[in-house]
Design an enzyme around this catalytic site. Structure first.
Site, mmCIF file in Angstrom:
data_model
loop_
_atom_site.group_PDB
_atom_site.id
_atom_site.type_symbol
_atom_site.label_atom_id
_atom_site.label_comp_id
_atom_site.label_asym_id
_atom_site.label_seq_id
_atom_site.Cartn_x
_atom_site.Cartn_y
_atom_site.Cartn_z
ATOM 1 N N HIS A 54 -109.720 131.133 -27.835
ATOM 2 C CA HIS A 54 -110.104 131.148 -26.428
ATOM 3 C C HIS A 54 -108.928 130.942 -25.482
ATOM 4 C CE1 HIS A 54 -114.290 131.335 -27.484
ATOM 5 N NE2 HIS A 54 -114.229 130.210 -28.175
ATOM 6 N N GLU A 159 -122.074 128.633 -36.153
ATOM 7 C CA GLU A 159 -122.347 128.847 -34.725
ATOM 8 C C GLU A 159 -123.333 129.983 -34.452
ATOM 9 O OE1 GLU A 159 -118.517 129.614 -32.940
ATOM 10 O OE2 GLU A 159 -117.859 130.813 -34.649
ATOM 11 N N ASP A 185 -122.591 127.999 -28.889
ATOM 12 C CA ASP A 185 -122.851 129.347 -29.407
ATOM 13 C C ASP A 185 -124.094 129.356 -30.285
ATOM 14 O OD1 ASP A 185 -120.748 130.510 -28.089
ATOM 15 O OD2 ASP A 185 -119.364 130.379 -29.778
#
Length: 265
Positions: A54, A159, A185
């Protein structure tokens, strides 16, 4: 001076987990300079992980942060952008003591990560000389492989609903150390976006914890930095690794609090 790679290598996360103690980790996704490693250590964290999934950090920047962590005595991990072998190998060769693998949906995915992260006989990671973990010293190949395999952690993320359905098979994979639940998520995948305290979330953690206990693995809590009470509940359930939040959220939260304090003078 240390006489063997085992004396040089110490993964404080593995040590604490082996003692059934809770590990506190922070995420690095904003600060690109090496000071963040010592700051994390001074703050009392056991580990940090560079979030290459990210952010736009380069492999070089990530390696510098990991080496700073090694020097400071705090375990550096990397969340790789994918489970491709080259991403995993570069992160580990650059100084990481573990990889956090996203997008795991099956035991086969978990096996791919182990193969890329571990040397033979557990995997097929290529042997590179002069690693920062060993202070760039040379030891016998056998000693080096044994010590690095023992110190290197493989963390796989749970996730998605698909990963949750296969969590028992994923936990059973040899070489996997810890299952880290990506709660945000997972909520989206379960059709309950943002509902972090939903019964489905609690049921998911219970299912993952059961799989970890069955196969001798550890469970981690992720995505609950704004919900410490919920994170505490999952630690009581048996989770022993807590991802507490990002450097960005820590900086912004403290800055906003100070600005608010002055406005209220």
């Amino acid at each position: 001076m240390a006489d063997s790679p085992r004396e040089l290598l110490r993964n404080t996360v593995k040590d604490k987990l082996a003692r059934d103690q809770v590990v506190a980790s922070m995420i690095v996704r904003l600060v690109r300079s090496v000071e963040i490693a010592q700051i994390a250590k001074t703050a009392g964290f056991d580990s940090f992980y560079v979030d290459m999934e990210h952010n736009s950090f380069s492999p070089d920047t990530t390696s510098q942060l990991c080496m700073a962590g090694l020097a400071a005595g705090i375990a550096p991990f990397v969340r790789v952008p994918s489970i491709e072998a080259e991403h995993i190998a570069r992160a580990l060769d650059g100084g990481a003591l573990g990889v956090i693998a996203p997008h795991i949906v099956s035991a086969r995915d978990a096996q791919r990560v182990v193969r890329a992260a571990k040397f033979a006989p557990l995997g097929d990671r290529s042997i590179a000389g002069g690693l920062p973990h060993l202070q760039f010293r040379s030891f016998s190949t056998a000693e080096t492989i044994e010590a690095l395999n023992e110190a290197t952690m493989v963390v796989v993320m749970i996730e998605t609903a698909e990963a949750l359905a296969a969590v028992d098979e994923i936990a059973a994979v040899e070489g996997v150390d810890l299952l880290l639940v990506g709660t945000n998520d997972l909520c989206s995948s379960l059709g309950i976006p943002g509902q972090l305290d939903h019964d489905k979330v609690r049921d998911s953690y219970s299912k993952a914890m059961e799989a970890c206990r069955k196969h001798g693995k550890h469970l981690g809590v992720g995505g609950l930095s704004a919900h410490p009470t919920l994170a505490r509940d999952f630690v009581k359930l048996g989770a022993r690794y807590v991802s507490t939040g990002t450097d960005l959220s820590f900086l912004l939260g403290a800055a906003m609090a100070k600005a608010k304090q002055v406005r209220e003078f």
